[in-house]
Each structure stands twice: as structure tokens, then as C-alpha cells.
Enzyme design. Structure first.
Site, PDB file in Angstrom:
ATOM      1  N   ASN A   8       0.865  -1.180   0.000  1.00  0.00           N
ATOM      2  CA  ASN A   8       0.000   0.000   0.000  1.00  0.00           C
ATOM      3  C   ASN A   8       0.902   1.230   0.000  1.00  0.00           C
ATOM      4  O   ASN A   8       1.455   1.603   1.032  1.00  0.00           O
ATOM      5  CB  ASN A   8      -0.905  -0.011   1.241  1.00  0.00           C
ATOM      6  CG  ASN A   8      -1.799   1.213   1.307  1.00  0.00           C
ATOM      7  OD1 ASN A   8      -1.855   1.990   0.347  1.00  0.00           O
ATOM      8  ND2 ASN A   8      -2.481   1.396   2.428  1.00  0.00           N
ATOM      9  N   TRP A   9       1.036   1.830  -1.174  1.00  0.00           N
ATOM     10  CA  TRP A   9       1.949   2.972  -1.299  1.00  0.00           C
ATOM     11  C   TRP A   9       1.355   4.259  -0.737  1.00  0.00           C
ATOM     12  O   TRP A   9       2.043   5.287  -0.669  1.00  0.00           O
ATOM     13  CB  TRP A   9       2.307   3.194  -2.774  1.00  0.00           C
ATOM     14  CG  TRP A   9       3.171   2.140  -3.381  1.00  0.00           C
ATOM     15  CD1 TRP A   9       3.742   1.059  -2.750  1.00  0.00           C
ATOM     16  CD2 TRP A   9       3.583   2.049  -4.752  1.00  0.00           C
ATOM     17  NE1 TRP A   9       4.469   0.314  -3.638  1.00  0.00           N
ATOM     18  CE2 TRP A   9       4.393   0.894  -4.877  1.00  0.00           C
ATOM     19  CE3 TRP A   9       3.346   2.819  -5.883  1.00  0.00           C
ATOM     20  CZ2 TRP A   9       4.967   0.507  -6.087  1.00  0.00           C
ATOM     21  CZ3 TRP A   9       3.914   2.439  -7.103  1.00  0.00           C
ATOM     22  CH2 TRP A   9       4.714   1.294  -7.193  1.00  0.00           C
ATOM     23  N   LYS A  10       0.068   4.230  -0.402  1.00  0.00           N
ATOM     24  CA  LYS A  10      -0.619   5.436   0.095  1.00  0.00           C
ATOM     25  C   LYS A  10      -0.399   6.587  -0.906  1.00  0.00           C
ATOM     26  O   LYS A  10      -0.461   6.343  -2.103  1.00  0.00           O
ATOM     27  CB  LYS A  10      -0.178   5.749   1.516  1.00  0.00           C
ATOM     28  CG  LYS A  10      -0.311   4.499   2.419  1.00  0.00           C
ATOM     29  CD  LYS A  10      -0.166   4.742   3.866  1.00  0.00           C
ATOM     30  CE  LYS A  10      -0.306   3.408   4.626  1.00  0.00           C
ATOM     31  NZ  LYS A  10      -0.285   3.536   6.064  1.00  0.00           N
ATOM     32  N   HIS A  89      -9.607   1.364   4.836  1.00  0.00           N
ATOM     33  CA  HIS A  89      -8.354   1.653   5.551  1.00  0.00           C
ATOM     34  C   HIS A  89      -8.625   2.652   6.673  1.00  0.00           C
ATOM     35  O   HIS A  89      -9.415   3.588   6.497  1.00  0.00           O
ATOM     36  CB  HIS A  89      -7.298   2.199   4.582  1.00  0.00           C
ATOM     37  CG  HIS A  89      -5.924   2.155   5.170  1.00  0.00           C
ATOM     38  ND1 HIS A  89      -5.504   3.062   6.118  1.00  0.00           N
ATOM     39  CD2 HIS A  89      -4.898   1.295   4.979  1.00  0.00           C
ATOM     40  CE1 HIS A  89      -4.266   2.755   6.475  1.00  0.00           C
ATOM     41  NE2 HIS A  89      -3.873   1.691   5.794  1.00  0.00           N
ATOM     42  N   GLU A  91      -7.008   5.069   7.695  1.00  0.00           N
ATOM     43  CA  GLU A  91      -6.738   6.472   7.337  1.00  0.00           C
ATOM     44  C   GLU A  91      -7.951   7.093   6.645  1.00  0.00           C
ATOM     45  O   GLU A  91      -8.219   8.279   6.806  1.00  0.00           O
ATOM     46  CB  GLU A  91      -5.479   6.550   6.457  1.00  0.00           C
ATOM     47  CG  GLU A  91      -4.228   6.319   7.291  1.00  0.00           C
ATOM     48  CD  GLU A  91      -3.047   5.702   6.547  1.00  0.00           C
ATOM     49  OE1 GLU A  91      -3.073   5.636   5.305  1.00  0.00           O
ATOM     50  OE2 GLU A  91      -2.104   5.261   7.228  1.00  0.00           O
ATOM     51  N   GLU A 165      -5.330  -4.532  10.796  1.00  0.00           N
ATOM     52  CA  GLU A 165      -4.339  -3.469  10.976  1.00  0.00           C
ATOM     53  C   GLU A 165      -4.681  -2.686  12.240  1.00  0.00           C
ATOM     54  O   GLU A 165      -5.474  -1.724  12.171  1.00  0.00           O
ATOM     55  CB  GLU A 165      -4.372  -2.499   9.790  1.00  0.00           C
ATOM     56  CG  GLU A 165      -3.943  -3.078   8.478  1.00  0.00           C
ATOM     57  CD  GLU A 165      -3.376  -1.999   7.552  1.00  0.00           C
ATOM     58  OE1 GLU A 165      -2.226  -2.161   7.139  1.00  0.00           O
ATOM     59  OE2 GLU A 165      -4.058  -1.010   7.274  1.00  0.00           O
ATOM     60  N   GLY A 171       2.468   2.752  10.896  1.00  0.00           N
ATOM     61  CA  GLY A 171       3.434   3.837  10.729  1.00  0.00           C
ATOM     62  C   GLY A 171       4.131   4.258  12.015  1.00  0.00           C
ATOM     63  O   GLY A 171       4.762   5.313  12.061  1.00  0.00           O
ATOM     64  N   SER A 208       3.503  -1.571  10.563  1.00  0.00           N
ATOM     65  CA  SER A 208       4.940  -1.576  10.837  1.00  0.00           C
ATOM     66  C   SER A 208       5.612  -2.910  10.525  1.00  0.00           C
ATOM     67  O   SER A 208       6.495  -3.364  11.259  1.00  0.00           O
ATOM     68  CB  SER A 208       5.208  -1.158  12.295  1.00  0.00           C
ATOM     69  OG  SER A 208       4.757   0.168  12.507  1.00  0.00           O
ATOM     70  N   GLY A 229       2.940  -0.862   4.372  1.00  0.00           N
ATOM     71  CA  GLY A 229       2.937   0.549   3.985  1.00  0.00           C
ATOM     72  C   GLY A 229       4.361   1.018   3.733  1.00  0.00           C
ATOM     73  O   GLY A 229       4.954   0.763   2.683  1.00  0.00           O
ATOM     74  N   GLY A 230       4.939   1.694   4.721  1.00  0.00           N
ATOM     75  CA  GLY A 230       6.256   2.327   4.594  1.00  0.00           C
ATOM     76  C   GLY A 230       7.324   1.445   3.967  1.00  0.00           C
ATOM     77  O   GLY A 230       8.047   1.893   3.060  1.00  0.00           O
TER      78      GLY A 230
END
Ligand code: 13P
Length: 247
Positions: A8-10, A89, A91, A165, A171, A208, A229-230
Site C-alpha cells: 500500500n503505497w498510500k 483503511h 486512514e 491493521e 506507521g 509496521s 505501507g512504509g
């Protein structure tokens, strides 16, 4: 690869050329790459083995189109080559006001019109501090609302993936204890399992995930992969995660 790894590159990266580079480095079977909308076409062209996913979709599928400013339809995603969509998600739930009712509409439409759904759920830190069983109740409530009206045969099919999640792990560098997420994954599979069959949906862990904790996460049978993600934005790091998942 036994595990499913979703990148997930956001709202990243900042250019199409970077997106293409990242896509090429992530291009393995069993991987789903989810770039932002503007990069979907270029990323699709760069992928040979990985699947393409989007990070959201409109809650109806207006064909050929409709008066919905800023939205993207299921048909558009399918035409560009996406086979998955991330929905719910945290977010989007927390910053963009997405409710379980909206998510439910999106999940229903996406499944009905042929996109596979990665449905994200997870509790806040305050809920988790009340204990794992409070977190389980919270997640059960979210999933029940998000999947309302969807037949159990669809829920247990490969078209639906649940991504657990915990919000506090996203993150923050503080991943959940693998044994706790494994127990949550087992709980989710159990309550979603149709009474008449032994089929269980796939459950991913997200929050994470790095090359340092991936092995301890993936050693749990109940966890079918990761939503990353990151670390999916760092080519060497993501390659390591894919390698660990392939073992
Ligand atoms: P991080 O891997 O950066 O914690 O993000 C997790 C996530 O939100 C994936 O959807």
C-alpha cells in the site's frame, strides 16, 4: 509464495518514474501493488508477475459514468488492469469520514462487479489497552457491519481478504506481537467461517511490517500475509520481505 504481500503505497511516490522503478522491484507472484490512482496505468505496464490493486473505489459502479466529482469507478479500475481494491483503511475511516455503511456499499459493489477486496479493520490504542478480547469485539463489530448482506460463500472465497491493521501499529514502528495478531487472525477466520463448510477467508496483518519482524509474523499459519505501507516504498527492504514470505 504461500503468503499474499500487499504493497500500500498510500500517497506515494512523488513521480511516475519512481512508481515504475518501485513496481519493477516489487514484481513477484503473490504480490499486489497498490499505487495512487494517477500511477495505476504506468505501474500495470511495468508489472509482469504481481497483481495491481487500487486504494479506494466509488461505492456504486455507474456505467458508463456518472456525476460523481472526484470519484473513480470499479469499471475504470478493471479496465486499467486492477484486480484488487483496498477498502476501509483506517486512514480513510479516521481522516476522511468513511463509515462502515459507506464501506459496506463499496465492498458489495466491488465484489459484485468483479474486484477482489482487501478489507481493512483494526482497533485503536485505547480499545487495545482494554484487552485483546475488547479488540476482538471491536473488530467483529466492524467486519459484521462492513460485510452486511454479503453471502457467506463470497466471504469465504478468495475474492475477499481481511487485513487486520491495529491503528496504533500503523506507521509507528511498533508492530503488534505476532502471537497476538495470529490469535486475532484465528478469531476472525473462526467467526467468518460458514457453518456449512471449512473454508476460511485469508487474513493479513498490517502495521509496521519490516524485514526484521516479517519472519516472526509469517511463521504463524493463521496469518496469510501482510499489508505493507512504509516498507513497500523501500525497494531493498520490500524485496527482503517478499523473500521471507517465499520461504
Ligand atoms: P506501515 O507498514 O507503514 O505501518 O503501514 C501499514 C498500513 O497502513 C498498510 O495499509
Amino acid at each position: 509464495m504461500n503468503k499474499l504481500i500487499v504493497a500500500n503505497w498510500k500517497m506515494n511516490p512523488s513521480s511516475e518514474s519512481e512508481a515504475i522503478q518501485l513496481a519493477k522491484a516489487s514484481d513477484e507472484k503473490g504480490v499486489v501493488v497498490c499505487p495512487p490512482f494517477p500511477f495505476l496505468g504506468a505501474v500495470k505496464n511495468a508489472l509482469r508477475k504481481a497483481d495491481l490493486g487500487a486504494q479506494d473505489v466509488f461505492w456504486q459502479n455507474p456505467i458508463p459514468g456518472g456525476a460523481f466529482t472526484g470519484e473513480v469507478s470499479i469499471s475504470m479500475l478493471k479496465k486499467i488492469g486492477a484486480s484488487y481494491v483496498i477498502l476501509g483503511h483506517s486512514e480513510r475511516r479516521n481522516y476522511l469520514g468513511e463509515t462502515d455503511e459507506i464501506i459496506n456499499q463499496k465492498v458489495k459493489s466491488a465484489l459484485a462487479f468483479g474486484l477482489k477486496v482487501i478489507l481493512c479493520v483494526g482497533e485503536s490504542l485505547s480499545t487495545r489497552r482494554e484487552g485483546l478480547s475488547q479488540a476482538e469485539s471491536f473488530v467483529k463489530n466492524q467486519i459484521t457491519k462492513d460485510l452486511k448482506g454479503i453471502p457467506s460463500s463470497v466471504i469465504s472465497s478468495k475474492s475477499l481478504v481481511i487485513a487486520y491493521e491495529p491503528i496504533w501499529a500503523i506507521g509507528t514502528g511498533k508492530a503488534d506481537k505476532p502471537e497476538d495478531s495470529a490469535s486475532m487472525a484465528a478469531y476472525i477466520k473462526d467467526f467468518l467461517k460458514p457453518k456449512t463448510s471449512n473454508l476460511k477467508p485469508n487474513v493479513l496483518y498490517g502495521g509496521s511490517v519490516t524485514s526484521l519482524n516479517a519472519a516472526r509474523i509469517f511463521e504463524h499459519q493463521e496469518i496469510d500475509g501482510a499489508l505493507v505501507g512504509g516498507a513497500s516504498l523501500k525497494t531493498e527492504e520490500f524485496k527482503k520481505i517478499i523473500k521471507i514470505a517465499s520461504k
